[in-house]
Design a protein around this motif. Sequence first.
Motif, PDB file in Angstrom:
ATOM      1  N   THR A 111      38.619  43.491  46.125  1.00 29.58           N
ATOM      2  CA  THR A 111      39.349  43.226  47.374  1.00 29.58           C
ATOM      3  C   THR A 111      39.795  41.848  47.526  1.00 29.58           C
ATOM      4  N   LYS A 113      41.127  40.184  44.923  1.00 28.34           N
ATOM      5  CA  LYS A 113      42.477  40.144  44.340  1.00 28.34           C
ATOM      6  C   LYS A 113      43.468  40.500  45.070  1.00 28.34           C
ATOM      7  N   GLU A 114      43.320  41.546  45.893  1.00 31.07           N
ATOM      8  CA  GLU A 114      44.199  42.287  46.638  1.00 31.07           C
ATOM      9  C   GLU A 114      44.461  41.413  48.018  1.00 31.07           C
ATOM     10  N   TYR A 445      37.314  46.764  51.265  1.00 33.88           N
ATOM     11  CA  TYR A 445      37.972  47.477  50.232  1.00 33.88           C
ATOM     12  C   TYR A 445      39.029  48.384  50.860  1.00 33.88           C
ATOM     13  N   VAL A 449      42.879  46.983  50.233  1.00 32.19           N
ATOM     14  CA  VAL A 449      43.455  47.396  48.858  1.00 32.19           C
ATOM     15  C   VAL A 449      44.403  48.484  49.050  1.00 32.19           C
ATOM     16  N   LYS A 450      45.614  48.119  49.308  1.00 30.83           N
ATOM     17  CA  LYS A 450      46.738  49.099  49.568  1.00 30.83           C
ATOM     18  C   LYS A 450      47.136  49.791  48.461  1.00 30.83           C
ATOM     19  N   SER A 451      46.989  49.041  47.289  1.00 26.59           N
ATOM     20  CA  SER A 451      47.520  49.998  46.103  1.00 26.59           C
ATOM     21  C   SER A 451      46.997  51.244  45.752  1.00 26.59           C
ATOM     22  N   VAL A 452      45.812  51.480  46.274  1.00 29.53           N
ATOM     23  CA  VAL A 452      45.029  52.647  45.984  1.00 29.53           C
ATOM     24  C   VAL A 452      45.285  53.442  47.205  1.00 29.53           C
ATOM     25  N   PRO A 453      45.618  54.796  46.930  1.00 30.12           N
ATOM     26  CA  PRO A 453      45.820  55.852  47.967  1.00 30.12           C
ATOM     27  C   PRO A 453      44.678  55.847  48.659  1.00 30.12           C
ATOM     28  N   SER A 456      42.689  58.777  47.433  1.00 28.50           N
ATOM     29  CA  SER A 456      42.159  58.638  45.988  1.00 28.50           C
ATOM     30  C   SER A 456      40.508  58.727  45.822  1.00 28.50           C
ATOM     31  N   LYS A 459      38.665  55.527  46.849  1.00 27.90           N
ATOM     32  CA  LYS A 459      38.699  55.177  48.285  1.00 27.90           C
ATOM     33  C   LYS A 459      37.466  56.208  48.773  1.00 27.90           C
TER      34      LYS A 459
END
Length: 495
Positions: A111, A113-114, A445, A449-453, A456, A459
């Motif tokens: 989190t 990092k994003e 998170y 964190v938008k890069s993970v659907p 998924s 998530k």
Amino acid sequence: GKYSSVKSTLDCQCKIASDWLFDSLCGYLTSLSFSVKYIMASVNDVLTLFFQHPGHTSFGMSVFNLSNAIMGSGILGLSYAMANTGIVLFTILLVGVAILSLYSVHLLLLTAKEGGSLIYEKLGERAFGWPGKMAAFGSIIMQNIGAMSSYLFIVKYELPEVIRTILRLEENSGEWYLNGNYLVVFVSIGIILPLSLLKNLGYLGYTSGFSLSCMVFFLSVIIYKKSQLPCPLPFFYGHANLTVLGSHDTHQSTGVQYEPHPDEAEMCTPKYFVFNSQTAYTIPILAFAFVCHPEVLPIYSELRDRSRKKMQNVSNLSILAMLIMYMLSALFGYLTFYDFVEAELLHTFTKVYTFDTMLLLVRIAVLTAVTLTVPIVLFPIRSSINTLLFSGREFSWIRHLLIAAAILVFNNMLVIFVPTIRDIFGFIGSSAATMLIFILPAAFYIRLVKSVPLRSPQKIMAGIFLIVGIFFMIGSLTLITLDWIHNPPGSNKGH
């Protein structure tokens, strides 16, 4: 002609003298310049050592700092927790909480990092606005105030015992130097406040390493005493006074009187699964023991050549080391006193030894460890206050000092005027610790964190983690509230 010749000679000599003087002066100034530069460089090196700048803390120092942030006063109560859960159930819970704490740190680093921030409160603000910022701020303040208070409570109750043992006084005579309230103030002003004035956490790696070595010594003595003490001990039968070395029927290595009893086999038999009214407190205690999340991001920000993988390795090593120490201290403390172990392990040893030198050294080691841990716990509180009230302002030493002093004054008042803090710790372990381990990292998170659907596996797992945390917090707070109703805090004894 002679005058012109003499004048020419004098002019030449004056020119040579002036050139020599000028060259000497320039050489002196050049040497002085190099000396000043060397001195300034040396001063800068010293300041860099004592006030490490972000990105200059080594991997080893970071492990020491995080390990010291994890390890707290809870290590003294783990044997009591094992006595109320059993060896197998305690081990399952301990390992489970450690794994969940590692997963939580993993979510927090992803989190950060994003989310583009290494400050817990800013992550909360970017995720949920002002409510998220206040949730992070409130949780960190509650958790760390509770941790600092627990350390200062140990100073309040153990330091007078150390002084009494050194002076070989059978009872507390009531002198001011045996008053824990005075002593905790002196320690706060003389040791904790100066260490809290350091600008960054890096230098505290040295004190953290020393603090950890003190707790390793504590663990070593616990293991050694297990091999020396017989079972059952006389106070298992309710004896108020123990026979000391010199009596006729004493254990060879300890001098503790040994009496046979029909129930001694049951007294000295370890239990593997235990369920009673105190079992519900075990998970909050363990959660409180493994909370290090407020310190993760500040330590990450100061890690040399930092990367998420490197910080994850710092967390893995720190939590693994503390897991081993927690397990060994709980196991050997429990196998020494079994069901008769008290909430604070050192107090149980006092029933066996009065003026034991090794126990005295252990008390000193534990006092040193918790005293050196307080400044590390203070850093995130001050950082949270700065972020909330003084965001965007330049660093000020005066503000740095005043916030640290105010935090210590508040904690000292809490320790002096609150008769028992055990129930407060139960509340903090169920609320703030749960927020920091389960709820906030998972919620941040999922949101940031938008890069993970959203659908998924990552998530979904974070969502389950969040729901478990919410149910755990509600369930723990309900059980603690019911216990308070049936056993009011004012009626509890002990520390």
